[in-house]
Design a protein around this motif. Structure first.
Motif, PDB file in Angstrom:
ATOM      1  N   ILE A   1      75.976  61.816 -36.244  1.00 18.88           N
ATOM      2  CA  ILE A   1      74.717  62.196 -35.686  1.00 18.88           C
ATOM      3  C   ILE A   1      74.577  61.720 -34.639  1.00 18.88           C
ATOM      4  O   ILE A   1      75.135  61.294 -33.052  1.00 18.88           O
ATOM      5  CB  ILE A   1      73.619  60.848 -36.450  1.00 18.88           C
TER       6      ILE A   1
ATOM      7  N   GLY B   1      74.072  65.803 -38.555  1.00 18.18           N
ATOM      8  CA  GLY B   1      72.661  65.776 -38.040  1.00 18.18           C
ATOM      9  C   GLY B   1      72.604  65.916 -36.375  1.00 18.18           C
ATOM     10  O   GLY B   1      72.999  64.536 -35.701  1.00 18.18           O
TER      11      GLY B   1
ATOM     12  N   VAL C   1      72.284  69.193 -41.446  1.00 21.33           N
ATOM     13  CA  VAL C   1      71.225  68.919 -41.260  1.00 21.33           C
ATOM     14  C   VAL C   1      70.811  69.519 -39.832  1.00 21.33           C
ATOM     15  O   VAL C   1      71.199  68.982 -38.607  1.00 21.33           O
ATOM     16  CB  VAL C   1      70.223  67.430 -41.847  1.00 21.33           C
TER      17      VAL C   1
ATOM     18  N   THR D   1      68.263  66.871 -37.711  1.00 25.25           N
ATOM     19  CA  THR D   1      68.669  66.031 -37.159  1.00 25.25           C
ATOM     20  C   THR D   1      68.802  64.670 -37.895  1.00 25.25           C
ATOM     21  O   THR D   1      69.765  64.799 -38.719  1.00 25.25           O
ATOM     22  CB  THR D   1      66.792  65.760 -36.841  1.00 25.25           C
TER      23      THR D   1
ATOM     24  N   ALA E   1      69.118  63.450 -41.623  1.00 27.98           N
ATOM     25  CA  ALA E   1      70.877  63.219 -42.757  1.00 27.98           C
ATOM     26  C   ALA E   1      70.350  61.716 -43.280  1.00 27.98           C
ATOM     27  O   ALA E   1      70.943  61.579 -44.158  1.00 27.98           O
ATOM     28  CB  ALA E   1      71.468  62.712 -41.554  1.00 27.98           C
TER      29      ALA E   1
END
Length: 435
Positions: free
Chosen positions: A221, A252, A270, A272, A276
């Motif tokens: 992320i 993400g 995903v 962002t 996530a």
């Protein structure tokens, strides 16, 4: 050796080259494609080198200094970032409009007056396409995408910068979910911006792989920012690691509009970091709902079974007072039926057998009587024969038996003189002495 009578000074040659280049129409407003190197800003101007590399070897085959003067740099810098989402930086391949100039002191320089933004955007996509095509040729592009997230998914390995806002948003969304669902999260800190991004993320993937049995999935992320901040994720080595990673990976990265090559390779993509976390919560919520539904179904089945058992018990309890009497009556009827059946069997099967036994008894009695009579006659005949052959019968006919010491004598020579002799007659015994 005498030198030439006419010659140019270095300055004169440089000025001649300047005039030749300046007078050449083909040196003005020419569109070229080159790679940026050593891009730097100073005094409001932008300085760099333009490179051309051999496609097969990667060796530099051409190099030139280039400049974007301040009056054009402010416009180009702003438009470039707005339209491409990236910063004008080293390592990029660009299409620029240049005018060649020559300075006696600094040599040739290319003055950039315009940039083809569409080429830059297409170049970024081309890079991604080349990475994806290479991984497809190697047969690994779909490996992580084909993995399924386990059920439930609770043990999460997170690759992110520990100070990034995106990581904070992820943890807040994950751990403060409305249903109070619990997750086990371990952060593997990595650089997620700049040239060290790919190497740093790969190192953390390797660390997770060594403990793969402890996790259900991996989340990579990073929050949003300038598009160039995400360039580190468009890397072949990093993409190959993600594609072949043994655990499902959730990516993400950035905002909704951002895309990296990892988005095309990961098990789940995903928009962002928050999304996530929302995905993980939704997956866990689905498992909880499934368990609750199964629990409700099990409770209903148990309730129905208990109700049925209670009805059966009530029926049995009501039947207990009359059940023994009914059982006795049923048993009595069975006995009567069996007695009647035995009577019928006696009439049809026992009586004929009894008659047969009676006939056999008569036959046995008659046979025994006849056998006894025949045996008696044989005994009487044998007795008469014995009597006729007995010594007494012989004596009665005038014969006698001579014995010495109780032993019958059959030869006179066997009797020595003076021997006591016993003679048995039919009516008595005589004793004498031999001469």
């Amino acid at each position: 050796m005498a030198g030439p009578k006419e010659y140019y000074s270095l300055l004169q040659l440089q000025e001649l080259l300047r005039d030749l280049i300046g007078a050449c129409p083909m040196s003005k407003n020419v569109w070229i494609v080159a790679e940026l190197s050593d891009v730097r800003e100073s005094g409001g101007h932008c300085y760099m080198e333009l490179l051309q590399k051999d496609q097969s070897t990667g060796a530099t085959v051409a190099k030139a200094r280039a400049t974007i003067w301040a009056n054009a740099w402010r416009r180009i810098r702003s438009e470039f970032q707005t339209k491409t989402g990236r910063q004008f930086a080293s390592g990029m391949k660009v299409m620029v409009c240049v005018t060649a100039g020559y300075h006696p002191l600094y040599g040739m320089n290319l003055n950039i007056t315009a940039v083809n933004y569409q080429f830059t955007m297409g170049e970024r996509e081309r890079l991604r396409r080349e990475i994806l095509e290479r991984l497809a040729r190697e047969g690994v592009a779909d490996l992580n995408r084909q993995l399924e997230l386990p059920r439930p998914v609770q043990r999460i390995a997170v690759i992110s910068s520990p100070t990034a806002a995106g990581f904070g948003d992820f943890m807040n969304q994950l751990l403060r979910n409305p249903r109070g669902l619990r997750f086990s999260v371990e952060l593997f800190p990595a650089v997620v911006q700049g040239p060290q991004t790919a190497r740093s993320v790969i190192e953390q993937l390797d660390a997770i792989a060594r403990r793969s049995g402890e996790f259900d999935c991996v989340c990579i992320i990073r929050g949003g920012g300038a598009a160039t901040d995400l360039d580190g994720f468009d890397d072949y080595q990093l993409a190959a690691n993600v594609a072949q990673f043994p655990l499902p990976i959730i990516v993400g990265i950035g905002h909704e509009r951002d895309t990296t090559v990892l988005d095309y390779l990961a098990c789940q993509r995903v928009k962002t970091p928050t999304a996530a976390a929302e995905l993980l919560v939704a997956l866990e919520q689905r498992e909880l709902d499934t368990l609750l539904a199964l629990g409700g179904a099990l409770l209903q089945l148990t309730t129905d079974a208990i109700a049925g058992a209670r009805q059966q018990l009530a029926f049995i309890s009501g039947s207990l007072p009359t059940a023994p009497l009914g059982a006795v009556e049923r048993a009595s009827r069975r006995l009567d039926n069996q007695a009647a059946a035995l009577s019928r069997i006696s009439a049809t099967r026992v009586m004929p057998l009894q008659s047969r036994l009676d006939r056999l008894a008569d036959a046995i009695s008659s046979a025994a009587t006849n056998s006894i009579a025949r045996a008696d006659a044989r005994l009487k005949a044998n007795a008469a024969l014995i009597d006729a052959l007995s010594p007494k019968a012989t004596l009665a006919r005038g014969f006698s038996i001579t014995r010495v010491n109780g032993v019958a004598v059959t030869s006179a020579a066997a009797i020595a003189p003076g021997t006591i002799i016993e003679t048995e007659l039919a009516d008595g015994t005589l004793t004498s002495t031999s001469l």
